[in-house]
Design an enzyme around this catalytic site. Sequence first.
Site, short mmCIF file in Angstrom:
data_model
loop_
_atom_site.label_atom_id
_atom_site.label_comp_id
_atom_site.label_asym_id
_atom_site.label_seq_id
_atom_site.Cartn_x
_atom_site.Cartn_y
_atom_site.Cartn_z
N THR A 180 -16.17 0.41 3.39
CA THR A 180 -14.94 -0.05 4.04
C THR A 180 -15.33 -0.73 5.34
OG1 THR A 180 -12.87 0.61 5.04
CG2 THR A 180 -14.58 2.28 5.01
N GLU A 324 -11.33 5.71 1.79
CA GLU A 324 -11.71 7.11 1.99
C GLU A 324 -10.88 8.08 1.15
OE1 GLU A 324 -11.16 4.81 4.21
OE2 GLU A 324 -12.38 5.03 6.02
N LYS A 434 -5.59 -7.34 8.87
CA LYS A 434 -5.69 -7.32 7.41
C LYS A 434 -4.98 -8.55 6.87
CE LYS A 434 -6.52 -3.79 4.08
NZ LYS A 434 -6.15 -2.57 3.40
N TRP A 439 -9.98 -7.07 5.20
CA TRP A 439 -10.14 -6.85 6.63
C TRP A 439 -10.85 -7.99 7.35
CZ3 TRP A 439 -7.28 -3.26 8.56
CH2 TRP A 439 -7.05 -2.06 7.87
P1 AMP Z 1 -8.94 0.07 2.90
O1 AMP Z 1 -9.83 1.22 3.18
O2 AMP Z 1 -9.61 -1.23 3.02
O3 AMP Z 1 -8.26 0.27 1.59
O4 AMP Z 1 -7.80 0.03 3.99
C1 AMP Z 1 -6.98 1.14 4.25
C2 AMP Z 1 -5.97 0.78 5.27
O5 AMP Z 1 -5.15 -0.30 4.80
C3 AMP Z 1 -5.00 1.87 5.62
O6 AMP Z 1 -5.54 2.78 6.55
C4 AMP Z 1 -3.83 1.07 6.18
O7 AMP Z 1 -4.07 0.68 7.52
C5 AMP Z 1 -3.84 -0.16 5.31
N1 AMP Z 1 -2.92 0.02 4.19
C6 AMP Z 1 -3.19 0.44 2.95
N2 AMP Z 1 -2.07 0.49 2.20
C7 AMP Z 1 -1.05 0.09 3.00
C8 AMP Z 1 0.36 -0.07 2.82
N3 AMP Z 1 0.94 0.18 1.67
N4 AMP Z 1 1.06 -0.49 3.89
C9 AMP Z 1 0.47 -0.77 5.07
N5 AMP Z 1 -0.84 -0.64 5.29
C10 AMP Z 1 -1.60 -0.21 4.27
#
Ligand code: AMP
Length: 546
Positions: A180, A324, A434, A439
């Site tokens: 990540t 995670e 994002k 990211w």
């Molecule tokens: P990742 O580890 O790249 O999947 O990113 C996780 C992060 O994406 C989370 O901690 C949130 O900040 C953001 N995220 C994931 N799903 C959502 C959602 N449905 N709405 C808003 N932010 C989200």
Amino acid sequence: MPGFDQTLRPFLWRAERLYPDREIVTRTPEGRRRSTYAEYGDRVRRLASALDVAGVDRGDRVGTVCWNHDRHFETYFAVPNAGAQLHTINPLLPDEHIQYIVGNADDRLLFVDPSLAETVASAYDADAFASVERIVVVGDALPDVDLPDAITYEKFLRGHTADYEWPELPGDAPAGMCYTSGTTGNPKGVEYTQQMLWGHTMAMLTPQALGIEDSDVVMPVVPMFHVNAWGFPFAATAAGAKHVYPGPSPDPADLAALIEEEGVTITAGVPTVWLGLLEHLEDRDADLSTLERVVVGGAAVPEIVIRRFDDMGIEVLHAWGMTETSPVGTVARRKHGLEAADYDEQVTKRAKQGLIVPGLEFRVLKDGDEPIEWDGEDFGELLIRGPWVTDEYYGRPDANESDFEGSWLRTGDIVTVDPDGYVEIVDRADDVIKSGGEWISSQELENAVMAHEAVDEAAVIGVPHERWGERPVAFVVPAEGADRESLPDGIEALLREDYPDWWLPDAVEFIDAVPKTATGKFSKKDLREEFADEPLIEGQTPDARE
Ligand code: AMP
């Protein structure tokens, strides 16, 4: 004590025995490729024996740089069931991140799509890729780029039979891995054990989460390099559902055709994908009548997406998760009793990140350790734990210290919880952007901008955007005597040396000084407030945080 651990193996065995004729379909540049669970099981065992002969041992990592297709899906069961660890790599990352990831994970083999061969060749560095013994190109011919020790997938499988005996593995055997790269610094590796993937799969099947069944036709649009396509390939197999894989770079027309012609019932992806599909459908007739639910996650779903799909009789399930958390943690289902509420209230709830999935626990803390009220207004940081939530990063004691509190994972998401238990993200603790579900590190970008000789200071913030969720904008303090006219192009040229197109800021704004906090740090909050009412880029939407 159970007689056998929780592993992925029984999911495959059951699908092969109960649903041998159920299909696995892939869109390829040449047309659709079709196979069945019976054929899939044979190919997966052939792949496992090829891995064996290639010397892949227990716990070794096998990397993939692939889009969504049946061959990639073959690695999903072959690698972990053989006792090795499937490491899916995001090809959209800057070269330097890919180099770090491959080196950190010590990948022994890399499976690479022909269309991504150039990406890997560009990132290839003999030192960073020192652990990689072989590159398996997942195509019929080797691409015309320089990849050392490359072999085609079919050649790799040739001569290997399907009479491979799966090893018996403990539940805590590492099975998967995904990096990540949200925050600053190097990407962080998350390992998935067999039992984490087992638990997550079982949760996905429950109606309280996504309720996947054998009658479903499952199309993950979310890339298979993002947390195992949110676990859909495993869950679809566990259910005995039909799989549909959209292949490399599907456009909205491709997705609409696959839904219509393959009878897709459930699909999943980031909001940007669905905004694109809805726009495509505006002036075209497509029969999406088989489609029952669209899982939207990775970034917040705009309410309009829920309403537009509702108009077509398709239910949006907004889900939240993280690398995670394997990843599904909450789903904004209609809670019992909510059917009685008026439509607008229902939509407001369903646009939140949702209800915790059975099996997980969360708490929300403010001012360090004080729990918030569940009143929909009080807010704090979301902490989560459970059988498919990791409690450490691979080889990163520094991040382990800051991101975990015992068994609790600090998510970095700032949330409210309403009296019904719906969690809603209202901000993020980390300063990251994002865009389209991927990211961008604002700090990495501003350091890169500040490396320009005509820049004194620079801050990069994410600006809300109708299509991409957020886009970066750079605020730059030019050095004395700098040529302001040519500076934006100069900055862009500099960034292009190290970053992919989609990382480049949509605008460069000149300012006199970056606002600072009392301790002298950049105050992005002040910057955001100062420019809250100003349209900085095309497609900008009002900031929901204001
Ligand atoms: P990742 O580890 O790249 O999947 O990113 C996780 C992060 O994406 C989370 O901690 C949130 O900040 C953001 N995220 C994931 N799903 C959502 C959602 N449905 N709405 C808003 N932010 C989200």
